[in-house]
Write a protein that holds these residues in place. Structure first.
Motif, PDB file in Angstrom:
ATOM      1  N   PHE A 102       0.834  -0.777   0.290  1.00 27.63           N
ATOM      2  CA  PHE A 102      -0.446   0.217   0.273  1.00 27.63           C
ATOM      3  C   PHE A 102       0.980   1.305   0.224  1.00 27.63           C
ATOM      4  O   PHE A 102       2.207   1.515   0.415  1.00 27.63           O
ATOM      5  CB  PHE A 102      -1.134   0.293   1.254  1.00 27.63           C
ATOM      6  CG  PHE A 102      -2.185  -0.801   0.658  1.00 27.63           C
ATOM      7  CD1 PHE A 102      -3.264  -0.166   0.534  1.00 27.63           C
ATOM      8  CD2 PHE A 102      -1.799  -2.247   2.174  1.00 27.63           C
ATOM      9  CE1 PHE A 102      -3.863  -1.428   0.431  1.00 27.63           C
ATOM     10  CE2 PHE A 102      -3.292  -2.911   2.270  1.00 27.63           C
ATOM     11  CZ  PHE A 102      -4.094  -2.666   0.959  1.00 27.63           C
ATOM     12  N   GLU A 103       0.588   2.477  -0.265  1.00 24.51           N
ATOM     13  CA  GLU A 103       1.007   3.308  -1.225  1.00 24.51           C
ATOM     14  C   GLU A 103       0.100   4.777  -0.504  1.00 24.51           C
ATOM     15  O   GLU A 103      -0.614   5.383  -0.845  1.00 24.51           O
ATOM     16  CB  GLU A 103       1.893   3.757  -1.979  1.00 24.51           C
ATOM     17  CG  GLU A 103       3.287   2.902  -3.001  1.00 24.51           C
ATOM     18  CD  GLU A 103       3.313   3.184  -4.112  1.00 24.51           C
ATOM     19  OE1 GLU A 103       2.647   4.020  -4.168  1.00 24.51           O
ATOM     20  OE2 GLU A 103       4.174   2.208  -4.255  1.00 24.51           O
ATOM     21  N   ILE A 104       0.562   4.887   1.069  1.00 23.45           N
ATOM     22  CA  ILE A 104      -1.207   5.354   1.581  1.00 23.45           C
ATOM     23  C   ILE A 104      -0.084   7.130   1.471  1.00 23.45           C
ATOM     24  O   ILE A 104       0.803   7.162   2.791  1.00 23.45           O
ATOM     25  CB  ILE A 104      -1.775   5.216   2.995  1.00 23.45           C
ATOM     26  CG1 ILE A 104      -2.559   3.504   2.604  1.00 23.45           C
ATOM     27  CG2 ILE A 104      -2.595   5.500   3.103  1.00 23.45           C
ATOM     28  CD1 ILE A 104      -2.981   2.593   3.369  1.00 23.45           C
ATOM     29  N   ASP A 105      -0.447   8.062   1.737  1.00 22.17           N
ATOM     30  CA  ASP A 105      -0.388   9.179   2.360  1.00 22.17           C
ATOM     31  C   ASP A 105      -1.224   9.416   3.708  1.00 22.17           C
ATOM     32  O   ASP A 105      -1.929   9.835   3.650  1.00 22.17           O
ATOM     33  CB  ASP A 105      -0.660  10.088   0.939  1.00 22.17           C
ATOM     34  CG  ASP A 105      -0.464  11.901   1.710  1.00 22.17           C
ATOM     35  OD1 ASP A 105      -0.090  12.376   3.133  1.00 22.17           O
ATOM     36  OD2 ASP A 105      -0.123  12.948   0.723  1.00 22.17           O
ATOM     37  N   TRP A 106       0.294   9.147   5.016  1.00 20.52           N
ATOM     38  CA  TRP A 106      -0.718   9.365   6.280  1.00 20.52           C
ATOM     39  C   TRP A 106      -1.411  10.482   6.203  1.00 20.52           C
ATOM     40  O   TRP A 106      -1.178  10.675   7.062  1.00 20.52           O
ATOM     41  CB  TRP A 106       0.660   8.794   6.760  1.00 20.52           C
ATOM     42  CG  TRP A 106       0.279   7.200   6.563  1.00 20.52           C
ATOM     43  CD1 TRP A 106       0.933   6.873   5.807  1.00 20.52           C
ATOM     44  CD2 TRP A 106      -0.246   6.566   6.951  1.00 20.52           C
ATOM     45  NE1 TRP A 106       1.064   5.625   5.684  1.00 20.52           N
ATOM     46  CE2 TRP A 106      -0.313   5.124   5.989  1.00 20.52           C
ATOM     47  CE3 TRP A 106      -1.493   5.996   7.738  1.00 20.52           C
ATOM     48  CZ2 TRP A 106      -1.039   3.852   6.785  1.00 20.52           C
ATOM     49  CZ3 TRP A 106      -2.519   4.618   8.184  1.00 20.52           C
ATOM     50  CH2 TRP A 106      -1.697   3.590   7.260  1.00 20.52           C
ATOM     51  N   SER A 107      -0.463  12.000   5.693  1.00 17.72           N
ATOM     52  CA  SER A 107      -0.497  13.259   5.951  1.00 17.72           C
ATOM     53  C   SER A 107      -1.645  13.960   5.420  1.00 17.72           C
ATOM     54  O   SER A 107      -2.329  15.227   6.217  1.00 17.72           O
ATOM     55  CB  SER A 107       0.589  13.773   5.161  1.00 17.72           C
ATOM     56  OG  SER A 107       0.422  14.252   3.551  1.00 17.72           O
ATOM     57  N   ARG A 108      -3.023  13.279   5.087  1.00 17.58           N
ATOM     58  CA  ARG A 108      -4.274  13.775   4.802  1.00 17.58           C
ATOM     59  C   ARG A 108      -5.027  13.870   5.528  1.00 17.58           C
ATOM     60  O   ARG A 108      -5.138  13.144   6.745  1.00 17.58           O
ATOM     61  CB  ARG A 108      -5.024  13.321   3.205  1.00 17.58           C
ATOM     62  CG  ARG A 108      -4.248  12.749   2.468  1.00 17.58           C
ATOM     63  CD  ARG A 108      -3.962  13.917   1.556  1.00 17.58           C
ATOM     64  NE  ARG A 108      -3.151  13.838   0.151  1.00 17.58           N
ATOM     65  CZ  ARG A 108      -4.226  13.830  -1.260  1.00 17.58           C
ATOM     66  NH1 ARG A 108      -5.281  13.470  -0.677  1.00 17.58           N
ATOM     67  NH2 ARG A 108      -3.317  13.546  -1.774  1.00 17.58           N
ATOM     68  N   GLN A 109      -6.479  14.059   5.522  1.00 11.75           N
ATOM     69  CA  GLN A 109      -7.471  14.449   7.106  1.00 11.75           C
ATOM     70  C   GLN A 109      -8.501  14.132   6.989  1.00 11.75           C
ATOM     71  O   GLN A 109      -9.042  13.809   7.601  1.00 11.75           O
ATOM     72  CB  GLN A 109      -7.936  16.798   7.115  1.00 11.75           C
ATOM     73  CG  GLN A 109      -6.685  16.913   7.804  1.00 11.75           C
ATOM     74  CD  GLN A 109      -6.250  16.456   8.669  1.00 11.75           C
ATOM     75  OE1 GLN A 109      -6.363  16.860   9.868  1.00 11.75           O
ATOM     76  NE2 GLN A 109      -4.405  16.544   9.501  1.00 11.75           N
ATOM     77  N   HIS A 110      -8.746  13.129   5.181  1.00 13.61           N
ATOM     78  CA  HIS A 110      -9.743  12.839   4.905  1.00 13.61           C
ATOM     79  C   HIS A 110      -9.426  11.424   4.242  1.00 13.61           C
ATOM     80  O   HIS A 110      -9.335  11.144   3.267  1.00 13.61           O
ATOM     81  CB  HIS A 110     -10.825  13.252   4.173  1.00 13.61           C
ATOM     82  CG  HIS A 110     -11.103  15.038   4.670  1.00 13.61           C
ATOM     83  ND1 HIS A 110     -11.974  14.964   5.601  1.00 13.61           N
ATOM     84  CD2 HIS A 110     -10.644  15.872   3.742  1.00 13.61           C
ATOM     85  CE1 HIS A 110     -12.006  16.372   5.893  1.00 13.61           C
ATOM     86  NE2 HIS A 110     -11.319  17.075   5.328  1.00 13.61           N
ATOM     87  N   TYR A 111     -10.036   9.507   4.883  1.00  8.49           N
ATOM     88  CA  TYR A 111     -10.145   8.916   4.488  1.00  8.49           C
ATOM     89  C   TYR A 111     -11.202   8.101   4.153  1.00  8.49           C
ATOM     90  O   TYR A 111     -11.764   7.852   5.333  1.00  8.49           O
ATOM     91  CB  TYR A 111      -9.078   8.135   5.704  1.00  8.49           C
ATOM     92  CG  TYR A 111      -7.900   8.939   5.406  1.00  8.49           C
ATOM     93  CD1 TYR A 111      -6.591   8.295   4.397  1.00  8.49           C
ATOM     94  CD2 TYR A 111      -7.420   9.755   6.517  1.00  8.49           C
ATOM     95  CE1 TYR A 111      -5.218   8.896   4.649  1.00  8.49           C
ATOM     96  CE2 TYR A 111      -6.308  10.213   6.357  1.00  8.49           C
ATOM     97  CZ  TYR A 111      -5.046  10.038   5.502  1.00  8.49           C
ATOM     98  OH  TYR A 111      -3.978  10.319   5.610  1.00  8.49           O
ATOM     99  N   CYS A 112     -11.347   6.853   3.273  1.00 11.75           N
ATOM    100  CA  CYS A 112     -12.236   6.431   3.410  1.00 11.75           C
ATOM    101  C   CYS A 112     -11.816   4.838   3.139  1.00 11.75           C
ATOM    102  O   CYS A 112     -11.112   4.867   2.000  1.00 11.75           O
ATOM    103  CB  CYS A 112     -13.136   6.504   2.363  1.00 11.75           C
ATOM    104  SG  CYS A 112     -14.695   5.387   1.373  1.00 11.75           S
ATOM    105  N   LEU A 113     -11.763   4.153   3.702  1.00 14.38           N
ATOM    106  CA  LEU A 113     -11.778   2.941   3.261  1.00 14.38           C
ATOM    107  C   LEU A 113     -12.768   2.415   2.657  1.00 14.38           C
ATOM    108  O   LEU A 113     -13.853   1.810   3.201  1.00 14.38           O
ATOM    109  CB  LEU A 113     -10.958   2.150   4.223  1.00 14.38           C
ATOM    110  CG  LEU A 113      -9.946   2.472   5.920  1.00 14.38           C
ATOM    111  CD1 LEU A 113      -9.898   1.983   6.765  1.00 14.38           C
ATOM    112  CD2 LEU A 113      -8.862   3.417   4.888  1.00 14.38           C
ATOM    113  N   VAL A 114     -12.668   0.925   1.992  1.00 11.90           N
ATOM    114  CA  VAL A 114     -13.291  -0.185   1.296  1.00 11.90           C
ATOM    115  C   VAL A 114     -13.094  -1.432   1.568  1.00 11.90           C
ATOM    116  O   VAL A 114     -12.040  -1.671   0.614  1.00 11.90           O
ATOM    117  CB  VAL A 114     -13.799   0.263   0.140  1.00 11.90           C
ATOM    118  CG1 VAL A 114     -14.856  -0.213  -0.902  1.00 11.90           C
ATOM    119  CG2 VAL A 114     -14.195   1.847   0.001  1.00 11.90           C
TER     120      VAL A 114
END
Length: 329
Positions: A102-114
């Motif tokens: 996974f290449e996730i940007d952990w600096s964002r403020q909004h996330y949706c997991l599916v």
């Protein structure tokens, strides 16, 4: 290689069924795994019909230095799930070090997991990591029935009303277009599930006008559009035909025949093993996530680690005629 694999031994500590077709397996590694990134997986060495194989399983958070996975017993399994389900407490086996694709940007403020089906396994760690941050987080979990919702209790305790369970058996289906439309502009979606779910998510994400880079994904089970069955591979240069049984990959069979196809992830994600297709007598079932929809439609290449076919696929192995294994024999 995109990441270095180091193998060591581990002992099965316990097993239990999380759902009728999903079994949890907990290992104690001989060499401590240390801290691993949320969404990481391990590879496991298994014997299938006497042949050494490897399978990958996502890690679920676990305490006391133990490693925890869940394995779905699949009807169309190539033997990996049956071998894993045969493990009992005390069984010894080889495992790789944990690594994440996974290449996730952990600096964002909004996330949706599916998550779809057994694709929920990496999501618990990702959800736990995000829940510890001051971010806006929601999760959609799609299953065939409530009985199939492994890890639902743990996710519900973690996320509460931010978790939506979509059970198709109960008539509650996941509407990806609506889920994505409800997200703020700079949100990231993280998806893990079967190939059909991923393709639907990619389409819905694109239709919503969102950047492709903001959709992170991983597939589970190398699932495809067509039933898993045996097919044939023809070598263009010689006309030699090789049978690919339903319980083995095209990559494994070509390597066993002496063609030494280079590969890396063996999950249909990196494209290292891609082979040129000269002709298709039948239909290719592209199960990779490396090629675009347009490239899959063109049928000019195939990822033999996961993709299959109905009928016969003629390939160009890039060998000269005098270099082919059949010529050397």
């Amino acid at each position: 290689m995109r990441f270095a694999e180091h193998w060591s031994h581990a002992t099965v500590v316990a097993t239990r069924d999380l759902a009728p077709t999903i079994r949890e397996i907990i290992f104690k590694p001989d060499v401590p795994a240390g801290n691993w990134a949320p969404g990481s997986h391990i590879s496991v060495a298994v014997l299938i019909d006497g042949q050494p194989e490897r399978r990958s399983y996502s890690l679920i958070p676990c305490n006391d230095g133990l490693l925890r996975i869940a394995v779905r017993l699949a009807d169309d399994s190539r033997g990996g799930s049956r071998a894993m389900w045969a493990l009992q407490a005390g069984s010894r086996l080889e495992i790789s070090n944990p690594t994440s694709l996974f290449e996730i940007d952990w600096s964002r403020q909004h996330y949706c997991l599916v998550a779809g089906g057994i694709g929920v396994t990496p999501m618990l760690g990702i959800a736990a990591a995000l829940a510890r941050k001051n971010v806006d987080l929601s999760m959609h979990y799609a299953v065939k029935s409530d009985d199939d919702a492994a890890l639902h209790d743990e996710l519900s305790a973690l996320l509460g009303e931010r978790l939506w369970l979509h059970s198709s058996g109960a008539g509650v289906r996941l509407d990806l277009a609506a889920a994505f439309a409800a997200l703020p502009e700079n949100a990231i979606a993280v998806v893990c599930g079967p190939l059909r779910m991923l393709e639907a998510a990619k389409h819905a994400w694109s239709e919503a006008g969102r950047p492709a880079s903001d959709l992170c994904f991983e597939t589970f089970g190398s699932s495809g559009r067509l039933p898993t069955r045996e097919f044939r591979v023809r070598i263009e240069t010689t006309g030699q035909e090789i049978l690919v049984p339903r319980d083995r990959s095209m990559l494994d069979v070509l390597n066993a025949a002496g063609f030494e196809v280079i590969s890396d992830c063996q999950r249909g994600e990196c494209g290292v093993c891609a082979i040129d297709v000269a002709r298709v007598d039948g239909e290719i079932d592209h199960r990779d996530v490396f090629f675009s929809a347009e490239q899959k439609h063109e049928n000019e290449k195939i990822c033999p680690c996961v993709s299959r076919a109905n009928g016969t696929v003629t390939i160009d192995t890039l060998y000269r005629a005098d270099q082919l294994p059949s010529a050397a024999a």
